[in-house]
Design an enzyme around this catalytic site. Structure first.
Site, PDB file in Angstrom:
ATOM      1  N   GLU A 144       0.809  -1.223   0.000  1.00 48.40           N
ATOM      2  CA  GLU A 144       0.000   0.000   0.000  1.00 48.40           C
ATOM      3  C   GLU A 144       0.842   1.273   0.000  1.00 48.40           C
ATOM      4  OE1 GLU A 144      -2.590  -3.292   1.280  1.00 48.40           O
ATOM      5  OE2 GLU A 144      -0.586  -2.627   1.886  1.00 48.40           O
ATOM      6  N   HIS A 213     -10.685  -5.140  10.084  1.00 49.75           N
ATOM      7  CA  HIS A 213     -11.385  -4.871   8.824  1.00 49.75           C
ATOM      8  C   HIS A 213     -12.647  -4.041   9.056  1.00 49.75           C
ATOM      9  CE1 HIS A 213      -8.704  -8.052   7.535  1.00 49.75           C
ATOM     10  NE2 HIS A 213      -9.005  -7.790   6.280  1.00 49.75           N
TER      11      HIS A 213
END
Length: 408
Positions: A144, A213
């Site tokens: 990322e 998450h």
């Protein structure tokens, strides 16, 4: 990687100048337009006028849906199926907006994990790699920080990248790039560079996705100078905000909620964009201003039905623009109702609600007849167990109780 972006840049016929400015007479950009969406807009899966406890399942959820739409939107919802336009799920609206912008501007490109031939983790980029090729829809490694930095560099050279984080929680790994480069390079370069990048992806509390998450990162990014933040909540504003974010010269973070992708709504056939700095009046009212965004819009509209039946007339505003706030719309509402309730899924400590409370207090304190109330998620990691997960997030019954307290 340099060769990849040289290929994209050649296709876009970019200037070789180190600055990414371009002649406005030859640009692809058109003047922004703003459209409003009716609060009774119809959905065939989940209705935008009001709605569903998104953590509930089975018969209980069906019972809540049937009683969710506030009274003022009932007549409009019945006739919406005959309106012109086409119906799309929210993820399809995002995909359509992205595809249209890639058609109209060769500088727009997409990068991220699984965005290519897989079509993205929630299918927002489905079909784009086949249509536009691997140079403009670039699958990246699980890195990322690297591909976010690559996107920022691409924006500096004149491209308009859309970076997908697969899950907003993963973008914490790219926080250095977003904070030190994305938000600040326009200033630290003395205005030599603009960073027209969109960073987007799903976030929020889903259904038993676990703590890592279920992140709500709005509060993390709001303090970064130079970045705009918006949150979509309907197919209409999802498409409009996506298109507006891509056309913006500023870096924009677009927050999408993992539980809203299957919302369905009829949207216009003609081209439109939404104002990145404008809130949406969801339901006009007189007694109390309820400020919310993203998934909590639907919890608020669920509570609105009960409140109307009890004789209250709440005004519901989807703030949409998380940075900067639309203090014009918010202020006019506060001057009318004199009471404010903020409902968010973000954490209470240092959340969007805290910043919104401070802004209202600083600008409209003299118009308030009661202290501002803020309902937020609990400051705990989101539990995996469904029953515990539901307890950590604001529910419609809590909203009803808060309004009753405010209006005493």
């Amino acid at each position: 990687m340099a060769a990849i972006f040289q290929g994209v840049g050649a296709a876009a016929t970019l200037s070789s100048s180190p600055s990414n400015s371009f002649d406005s007479n030859n640009s692809f950009l058109s003047p922004p337009r703003s459209f409003s969406v009716g609060k009774g807009a119809s959905f065939s899966v989940i209705r935008s006028g009001g709605i569903l406890n998104l953590n509930s399942k089975g018969r209980r959820a069906q019972q809540l849906i049937s009683n969710a739409v506030a009274t003022k939107a009932d007549s409009a919802a019945v006739s919406s199926s005959s309106k012109p336009g086409h119906e799309l799920l929210l993820f399809e609206a995002l995909q359509e907006g992205l595809e249209e912008e890639m058609d109209r501007d060769l500088r727009v490109c997409v990068m991220g994990e699984d965005v290519g031939h897989y079509g993205g983790s929630y299918k927002v980029t489905k079909g784009l790699a086949k249509k536009f090729g691997d140079l403009r829809v670039l699958d990246t490694p699980i890195a990322e920080n690297s591909f976010t930095g690559m996107g920022i560099g691409a924006a500096m050279t004149g491209l308009r990248p859309v970076v997908e984080g697969m899950n907003m929680g993963f973008l914490l790994l790219a926080f250095n790039q977003i904070s030190n480069n994305c938000g600040m390079l326009h200033y630290t370069s003395g205005g030599q560079f603009t960073i027209p990048i969109v960073i987007r992806g799903p976030g929020g509390v889903g259904r038993q996705l676990g703590a890592e998450h279920s992140q709500r990162l709005e509060s993390y990014f709001q303090s970064i100078p130079g970045i705009q933040m918006v949150a979509c909540s309907t197919p209409y504003n999802a498409k409009g905000l996506m298109k507006a974010a891509i056309r913006s010269e500023n870096p924009v973070i677009l927050f999408e909620h993992v539980l809203l992708y299957n919302l369905k709504e009829r949207i216009p056939d003609e081209d439109y964009i939404c104002n990145l700095e404008e809130a949406e009046m969801v339901r006009p009212g007189e007694h109390v201003t309820i400020l919310t965004y993203s998934r909590m819009r639907y919890h608020v509209m669920q509570a609105a039905k009960t409140l109307v039946n009890k004789g209250y007339d709440p005004e519901v505003i989807d703030i949409r623009s998380l940075k900067p706030f639309d203090l014009y719309t918010i202020g006019n509402s506060v001057k009318k109702t004199h009471r404010v309730l903020i409902v968010e899924e973000c954490m209470r400590t240092g959340g969007i609600g805290a910043s919104l409370t401070a802004a209202i207090t600083e600008n409209f304190n003299d118009y308030l007849d009661a202290p501002i109330m803020c309902l937020s998620s609990q400051d705990v990691p989101t539990p995996y167990a469904g029953t515990l997960e539901e307890v950590t997030v604001v529910q419609p019954a809590q909203i009803v109780t808060a309004v009753e307290q405010l209006c005493r």
